[in-house]
Each structure stands twice: as C-alpha cells, then as structure tokens.
Design a protein around this motif. Structure first.
Motif: not given
Length: 242
Positions: A144-153
């Motif tokens: 359920g993650g987003t591209r933004k979460q993939l990049l930052l987290d």
C-alpha cells in the motif's frame, strides 16, 4: 585495512603539521583574496555536489534497471570522459562555453567540474542500486505504499552510504581542480586551488605543507557539514511520517 588507511592519514597530517609549524611563515593566509576564494570554492563545490547527487541517483537507478542495447550505449557514453583525457574534452567544450557566455562565470566552472566527477558518481550509484533487491518497488506497492514513500522512506535511508561516498568524491574533486577551472574561469573565478598552486610549485616546504593541510581540512569540514544535513533530512522525514 581500515585502520591501516586511517594510520596513513594520521601520519600524513602529523608530518604536514610539524613541517608547517616549524616554518612559521604561512603567507597564503595573509592574501586579501584568500577569503573570497574560499567562499567561491565552497559555492562551486556545493553546486557540484548537489548536481552529482541528483543526477547520479536518477541515472544510477535507471541504469540498474536498463538492459540490452540501451544499456550498452549508455555505458559507452559514460566511459568516454574516463578514457579521453579531461583537458582535451575541456578544450573542446571551451568553444561552446564561449558561445553561451559561460566562461569566467561560476556556472561555467560548476558545469566543467562535472566532467571528472559525474561519470564516476553515476557508476557508484548504479552499483549501489544493483545491490538492492530488484523487486523492492513491488513489495512497497503491494503493502500500500506510494512512490513518495518509496523514495523518502526506503531509498533515502538505504542510499545514505552511497550518497556520502559521492559527496566526498565530488568535494575532493571540486576543491582540487586547477587546470579546467583556470581554463573556463579565465583567472576571473578564483578558487583555493588556483591560489595554492604557485605554493605547491615552490620549494618552500613549510608553505606547501600549510597549503596541503588547509585543503584537507576544508574538504573534511565540507564533508561533515553535508553529512550532518543529510542525516538531519533522513531523521526529519522519519519524525514527520510518525
């Protein structure tokens, strides 16, 4: 091996420090243009590092997933600056820099300093992304993650050692550049390397040692500052996500 390299650096700093202290004639710090050269060097190194980090991460991520003819062509282009002598490429680009009014400007010096640093940075980033699980994106999206979460987290914390390596490499390359900086800067853009070069060519070991110490400590100071900022960004994102 790590302790052996550390011992070499400590010994080198100690020898330079003793020689410079015994000389007691460090004339480079009395130059009125020296402070301005330090500021110019820091500004140029900052932009060189930022561009290397951004382009290397993007290109390295793409190259880690590219295959076939496309990858082979990109590899050839990346190897050209490493094979062809740097001064030859800089001399060829000098004509275009003159046409676009980039000579004798900080922007022109920043762009020309990308030649000896960016190809290596991209290769470092590519190898780092290749070492990761190639399905890591799918795992994040399935959770359920987003591209933004993939990049930052995910990528930002995992790629910290790689980014620190690129940072250190870019700073050292930028601070130590003399030939291409003087070629594009035209003597108008004064950096620390340009001011220190005559001292390195002299026979006064005390001044040479002092200049070497200053260059080393300047690179280390910039490295630790950028590392502190990077760690602060990673921790700040973690706090915001909570």
């Amino acid at each position: 091996m790590r302790y052996f390299i550390l011992a070499q650096y400590v010994t080198m700093l100690f020898v330079f420090g003793v020689v410079a202290w015994r000389g007691r004639e460090i004339g480079i710090f009395e130059d009125p243009n020296f402070l301005m050269a330090i500021e110019t060097t820091i500004v140029i190194a900052f932009f060189v590092v930022v561009i290397n980090l951004l382009v290397a991460n993007y290109a390295g991520y793409y190259l880690a997933r590219a295959t076939g003819t496309k990858l082979a062509i990109l590899d050839v282009f990346l190897q050209l600056p490493l094979i062809v002598p740097l001064i030859v490429i800089a001399a060829g680009l000098d004509f275009w820099f003159i046409r676009f009014d980039l000579t004798e400007t900080i922007l022109g010096v920043v762009l020309i300093q990308l030649l000896p640093s960016l190809p290596y940075s991209i290769r470092i980033a590519r190898n780092a992304y290749l070492s990761l699980d190639q399905d890591i994106n799918q795992y994040v999206y399935l959770m359920g993650g987003t591209r933004k979460q993939l990049l930052l987290d995910i990528y930002l914390p995992l790629m910290r050692p790689m980014n620190e390596t690129i940072l250190l490499f870019s700073v050292v390359i930028s601070v130590g550049q003399y030939a291409i900086t003087s070629m594009i800067g035209g003597g108008i853009i004064q950096t620390v390397a340009l001011l220190l070069f005559p001292y390195f060519a002299s026979s006064q070991l005390q001044i040479v040692s002092a200049a070497a110490l200053f260059t080393i400590f300047m690179a280390l100071a910039m490295l630790f500052l950028f590392r502190w900022i990077y760690k602060g960004i990673v921790k700040g994102i973690g706090v915001i996500d909570k």
